[in-house]
Scaffold this active site. Structure first.
Site, PDB file in Angstrom:
ATOM      1  N   TRP A  47     -55.590 -13.018  41.818  1.00  0.00           N
ATOM      2  CA  TRP A  47     -56.117 -14.182  41.094  1.00  0.00           C
ATOM      3  C   TRP A  47     -55.641 -15.483  41.757  1.00  0.00           C
ATOM      4  O   TRP A  47     -56.424 -16.401  42.000  1.00  0.00           O
ATOM      5  CB  TRP A  47     -55.666 -14.107  39.632  1.00  0.00           C
ATOM      6  CG  TRP A  47     -56.297 -15.118  38.717  1.00  0.00           C
ATOM      7  CD1 TRP A  47     -57.485 -15.772  38.908  1.00  0.00           C
ATOM      8  CD2 TRP A  47     -55.766 -15.580  37.479  1.00  0.00           C
ATOM      9  NE1 TRP A  47     -57.731 -16.611  37.852  1.00  0.00           N
ATOM     10  CE2 TRP A  47     -56.700 -16.507  36.962  1.00  0.00           C
ATOM     11  CE3 TRP A  47     -54.625 -15.295  36.746  1.00  0.00           C
ATOM     12  CZ2 TRP A  47     -56.497 -17.167  35.745  1.00  0.00           C
ATOM     13  CZ3 TRP A  47     -54.416 -15.933  35.535  1.00  0.00           C
ATOM     14  CH2 TRP A  47     -55.347 -16.855  35.033  1.00  0.00           C
ATOM     15  N   THR A  95     -51.311 -11.737  42.099  1.00  0.00           N
ATOM     16  CA  THR A  95     -51.575 -12.134  43.493  1.00  0.00           C
ATOM     17  C   THR A  95     -53.061 -12.392  43.747  1.00  0.00           C
ATOM     18  O   THR A  95     -53.434 -13.434  44.303  1.00  0.00           O
ATOM     19  CB  THR A  95     -51.113 -11.007  44.457  1.00  0.00           C
ATOM     20  OG1 THR A  95     -49.938 -10.404  43.950  1.00  0.00           O
ATOM     21  CG2 THR A  95     -50.898 -11.535  45.849  1.00  0.00           C
ATOM     22  N   HIS A 134     -45.306 -10.552  49.791  1.00  0.00           N
ATOM     23  CA  HIS A 134     -44.544  -9.982  48.671  1.00  0.00           C
ATOM     24  C   HIS A 134     -43.041 -10.006  48.995  1.00  0.00           C
ATOM     25  O   HIS A 134     -42.235  -9.504  48.227  1.00  0.00           O
ATOM     26  CB  HIS A 134     -44.953  -8.524  48.443  1.00  0.00           C
ATOM     27  CG  HIS A 134     -46.311  -8.346  47.802  1.00  0.00           C
ATOM     28  ND1 HIS A 134     -46.778  -9.149  46.786  1.00  0.00           N
ATOM     29  CD2 HIS A 134     -47.285  -7.431  48.021  1.00  0.00           C
ATOM     30  CE1 HIS A 134     -47.990  -8.739  46.425  1.00  0.00           C
ATOM     31  NE2 HIS A 134     -48.325  -7.704  47.159  1.00  0.00           N
ATOM     32  N   TYR A 179     -48.213 -15.744  35.220  1.00  0.00           N
ATOM     33  CA  TYR A 179     -49.565 -15.254  34.943  1.00  0.00           C
ATOM     34  C   TYR A 179     -49.981 -15.664  33.531  1.00  0.00           C
ATOM     35  O   TYR A 179     -51.100 -16.113  33.289  1.00  0.00           O
ATOM     36  CB  TYR A 179     -49.526 -13.734  35.082  1.00  0.00           C
ATOM     37  CG  TYR A 179     -50.827 -12.998  34.906  1.00  0.00           C
ATOM     38  CD1 TYR A 179     -51.687 -12.818  35.993  1.00  0.00           C
ATOM     39  CD2 TYR A 179     -51.184 -12.424  33.682  1.00  0.00           C
ATOM     40  CE1 TYR A 179     -52.862 -12.094  35.857  1.00  0.00           C
ATOM     41  CE2 TYR A 179     -52.354 -11.707  33.537  1.00  0.00           C
ATOM     42  CZ  TYR A 179     -53.198 -11.547  34.621  1.00  0.00           C
ATOM     43  OH  TYR A 179     -54.359 -10.826  34.482  1.00  0.00           O
ATOM     44  N   ARG A 219     -58.236  -4.317  37.233  1.00  0.00           N
ATOM     45  CA  ARG A 219     -58.148  -3.271  36.221  1.00  0.00           C
ATOM     46  C   ARG A 219     -58.560  -3.853  34.864  1.00  0.00           C
ATOM     47  O   ARG A 219     -59.684  -3.653  34.421  1.00  0.00           O
ATOM     48  CB  ARG A 219     -56.719  -2.687  36.184  1.00  0.00           C
ATOM     49  CG  ARG A 219     -56.592  -1.367  35.412  1.00  0.00           C
ATOM     50  CD  ARG A 219     -55.168  -0.869  35.407  1.00  0.00           C
ATOM     51  NE  ARG A 219     -54.249  -1.780  34.760  1.00  0.00           N
ATOM     52  CZ  ARG A 219     -53.916  -1.722  33.476  1.00  0.00           C
ATOM     53  NH1 ARG A 219     -54.414  -0.788  32.708  1.00  0.00           N
ATOM     54  NH2 ARG A 219     -53.077  -2.615  32.961  1.00  0.00           N
ATOM     55  N   LYS A 220     -57.661  -4.605  34.206  1.00  0.00           N
ATOM     56  CA  LYS A 220     -58.005  -5.200  32.913  1.00  0.00           C
ATOM     57  C   LYS A 220     -57.864  -6.715  32.922  1.00  0.00           C
ATOM     58  O   LYS A 220     -58.605  -7.421  32.257  1.00  0.00           O
ATOM     59  CB  LYS A 220     -57.087  -4.626  31.838  1.00  0.00           C
ATOM     60  CG  LYS A 220     -57.509  -3.289  31.302  1.00  0.00           C
ATOM     61  CD  LYS A 220     -56.802  -3.033  29.996  1.00  0.00           C
ATOM     62  CE  LYS A 220     -57.338  -1.788  29.319  1.00  0.00           C
ATOM     63  NZ  LYS A 220     -56.518  -1.453  28.142  1.00  0.00           N
ATOM     64  N   GLY A 221     -56.828  -7.176  33.605  1.00  0.00           N
ATOM     65  CA  GLY A 221     -56.597  -8.620  33.673  1.00  0.00           C
ATOM     66  C   GLY A 221     -56.226  -9.213  32.327  1.00  0.00           C
ATOM     67  O   GLY A 221     -56.650 -10.310  31.983  1.00  0.00           O
ATOM     68  N   LYS A 264     -48.567  -6.907  41.812  1.00  0.00           N
ATOM     69  CA  LYS A 264     -49.176  -6.712  40.479  1.00  0.00           C
ATOM     70  C   LYS A 264     -48.815  -7.778  39.451  1.00  0.00           C
ATOM     71  O   LYS A 264     -48.804  -7.533  38.249  1.00  0.00           O
ATOM     72  CB  LYS A 264     -48.840  -5.317  39.885  1.00  0.00           C
ATOM     73  CG  LYS A 264     -49.145  -4.176  40.789  1.00  0.00           C
ATOM     74  CD  LYS A 264     -50.596  -4.144  41.182  1.00  0.00           C
ATOM     75  CE  LYS A 264     -50.755  -3.529  42.546  1.00  0.00           C
ATOM     76  NZ  LYS A 264     -51.959  -4.002  43.241  1.00  0.00           N
ATOM     77  N   THR A 265     -48.487  -8.954  39.940  1.00  0.00           N
ATOM     78  CA  THR A 265     -48.128 -10.014  39.001  1.00  0.00           C
ATOM     79  C   THR A 265     -49.147 -11.162  38.996  1.00  0.00           C
ATOM     80  O   THR A 265     -48.890 -12.204  38.399  1.00  0.00           O
ATOM     81  CB  THR A 265     -46.732 -10.582  39.350  1.00  0.00           C
ATOM     82  OG1 THR A 265     -46.767 -11.036  40.705  1.00  0.00           O
ATOM     83  CG2 THR A 265     -45.640  -9.541  39.170  1.00  0.00           C
TER      84      THR A 265
HETATM   85  P1  PAP Z   1     -51.386  -7.182  44.342  1.00  0.00           P
HETATM   86  O1  PAP Z   1     -50.041  -7.817  44.202  1.00  0.00           O
HETATM   87  O2  PAP Z   1     -51.338  -5.775  44.812  1.00  0.00           O
HETATM   88  O3  PAP Z   1     -52.344  -8.022  45.102  1.00  0.00           O
HETATM   89  P2  PAP Z   1     -52.166  -8.266  41.835  1.00  0.00           P
HETATM   90  O4  PAP Z   1     -53.408  -8.996  42.091  1.00  0.00           O
HETATM   91  O5  PAP Z   1     -50.925  -9.064  41.689  1.00  0.00           O
HETATM   92  O6  PAP Z   1     -51.979  -7.091  42.872  1.00  0.00           O
HETATM   93  O7  PAP Z   1     -52.260  -7.454  40.489  1.00  0.00           O
HETATM   94  C1  PAP Z   1     -53.415  -6.952  39.965  1.00  0.00           C
HETATM   95  C2  PAP Z   1     -53.447  -7.402  38.523  1.00  0.00           C
HETATM   96  O8  PAP Z   1     -54.086  -8.660  38.442  1.00  0.00           O
HETATM   97  C3  PAP Z   1     -54.230  -6.440  37.692  1.00  0.00           C
HETATM   98  O9  PAP Z   1     -53.659  -6.521  36.385  1.00  0.00           O
HETATM   99  P3  PAP Z   1     -53.807  -5.340  35.306  1.00  0.00           P
HETATM  100  O10 PAP Z   1     -53.484  -4.078  36.010  1.00  0.00           O
HETATM  101  O11 PAP Z   1     -52.816  -5.687  34.236  1.00  0.00           O
HETATM  102  O12 PAP Z   1     -55.207  -5.410  34.821  1.00  0.00           O
HETATM  103  C4  PAP Z   1     -55.612  -7.076  37.757  1.00  0.00           C
HETATM  104  O13 PAP Z   1     -56.483  -6.647  36.742  1.00  0.00           O
HETATM  105  C5  PAP Z   1     -55.264  -8.539  37.622  1.00  0.00           C
HETATM  106  N1  PAP Z   1     -56.294  -9.424  38.140  1.00  0.00           N
HETATM  107  C6  PAP Z   1     -57.026  -9.268  39.276  1.00  0.00           C
HETATM  108  N2  PAP Z   1     -57.872 -10.277  39.414  1.00  0.00           N
HETATM  109  C7  PAP Z   1     -57.703 -11.101  38.355  1.00  0.00           C
HETATM  110  C8  PAP Z   1     -58.314 -12.321  37.934  1.00  0.00           C
HETATM  111  N3  PAP Z   1     -59.269 -12.884  38.629  1.00  0.00           N
HETATM  112  N4  PAP Z   1     -57.866 -12.891  36.789  1.00  0.00           N
HETATM  113  C9  PAP Z   1     -56.891 -12.313  36.070  1.00  0.00           C
HETATM  114  N5  PAP Z   1     -56.275 -11.155  36.404  1.00  0.00           N
HETATM  115  C10 PAP Z   1     -56.676 -10.560  37.532  1.00  0.00           C
END
Ligand code: PAP
Length: 336
Positions: free
Chosen positions: A86, A84, A141, A230, A300-302, A81-82
């Site tokens: 993206w 990944t 991870h 991030y 989710r929100k990004g 969730k940090t």
């Molecule tokens: P993971 O480690 O399980 O793969 P990961 O992708 O690190 O998860 O975390 C998801 C977060 O990245 C979410 O953040 P939020 O809950 O604060 O919204 C997700 O919205 C965000 N995220 C996913 N895709 C993108 C993107 N293309 N650009 C920016 N943030 C993104």
């Protein structure tokens, strides 16, 4: 990714005798480890200084034992969730740009980033042909100190991303809550999950030790490990896309820059673009057949600072204090 399935089921879908032996050995090791109740009420085991659910721990032990990288492999590493998803999208788009006859042919349009850049796991360790060897990208991870020795001693590059702890926690809690909700299972209240997180208890946690491991390694081996956040990547995505390309050995040419290639990749990998694709809105991730996870849960929100909508100022200050104390003397200060 986690599973609440019993370990024999998780390891069982490959079916080999060797695999069964491994599962027995791993269960034996696990029976000796300290354990606590984790975020979803399942047991987390303390292994080499970090907490894991049974699914992750079995996967980790198997890759520690069996995985050998190609010398050209590049690993996308992160605490969950940090950033990944993206970072996977960006590295994949950068590395595969030469194959494309136009930006519209990117696999990212039809495959979730996790399916474009596979996680290190048992079936890859045992059978490297499960991956597309022409694309030298894998992800993990696993904390730096627990990476398979074959990776540490190789000349493989690692790109690590981390994020403000408060946003990482909120993102993690929502991920678990949404996952539980999709299965009609109750989830842990945010306050209780926060308490666990502040005590270092999360899959691959403590968070601060995860970050510190890669930070210190990046100082020691800057040519091998690129350390990103991030927040900084959000602030100046173009500079980071160029930095990523340079680090991976495929810098953008002047011509490419003039043709807007960097911007095309940024747009292709943006939250808005990826989260609105059919594959990421309505399909499920193929990365592990035992637990189909809706792709939309990864988007989710990004945004930076969403924690303020979910944690009290006191909770925020508590986690900031913990992070400050833990990172003290390391030279690292995470952006907020
Ligand atoms: P993971 O480690 O399980 O793969 P990961 O992708 O690190 O998860 O975390 C998801 C977060 O990245 C979410 O953040 P939020 O809950 O604060 O919204 C997700 O919205 C965000 N995220 C996913 N895709 C993108 C993107 N293309 N650009 C920016 N943030 C993104």
């Amino acid at each position: 990714m986690e599973s609440s399935l019993p370990s024999f089921q998780v390891l069982g879908f490959g079916g080999s005798a060797e695999r069964k032996n491994d599962a027995e050995n791993y269960n034996e090791v696990m029976s000796t480890l300290p354990k606590v109740k984790g975020l979803r009420g399942d047991d987390y085991y303390l292994y080499q200084g970090f907490w894991y659910s049974a699914f992750f721990l079995e996967g980790l032990m198997s890759v520690q034992e069996h995985f050998t990288p190609q010398s050209t492999d590049i690993f996308v590493a992160s605490f969950p969730k940090t950033g990944t998803t993206w970072l996977k999208a960006l590295t994949f788009a950068i590395l595969t740009r030469f194959r494309l006859s136009g930006s519209t042919t990117s696999s990212l349009l039809t495959k979730m980033p996790h399916d474009c850049v596979p996680f290190l796991k048992y079936n890859l360790a045992q059978n490297p042909s499960n991956r597309d060897l022409a694309i030298p990208l894998l992800s993990t991870h696993v904390p730096y100190s627990s990476l398979p020795k074959s990776i540490i001693s190789s000349c493989c590059k690692i790109i690590y991303i981390c994020r403000d702890a408060k946003d990482a926690f909120v993102s993690l809690w929502y991920f678990h809550a949404n996952l539980q909700r999709s299965k009609n299972v109750e989830h842990l209240p945010l306050e209780e999950a926060f308490e666990l997180f502040c005590n270092g208890i999360a899959n691959h946690g403590p968070y601060w030790d995860h970050v510190l491991g890669y930070w210190r390694a990046s100082l020691e081996f800057p040519e091998k490990i690129l350390f990103l956040t991030y927040e900084e990547m959000k602030k100046d995505t173009a500079a980071h896309v160029k930095k990523l390309a340079e680090f991976m050995g495929c810098s953008f040419t002047l011509e490419e820059e003039e043709e807007g290639e960097v911007q095309k990749i940024i747009s292709m990998c943006s939250f808005e673009k990826l989260s609105n694709l059919e594959v990421n809105k309505n399909l499920k991730c193929l990365q592990d057949i035992s637990i189909p996870i809706p792709n939309s849960i990864y988007f989710r929100k990004g945004e930076i600072g969403d924690w303020e909508n979910h944690l009290t100022p006191e909770m925020g200050a508590r986690l900031d204090d913990i992070m400050e104390q833990k990172l003290k003397g390391s030279g690292l200060k995470l952006p907020r």
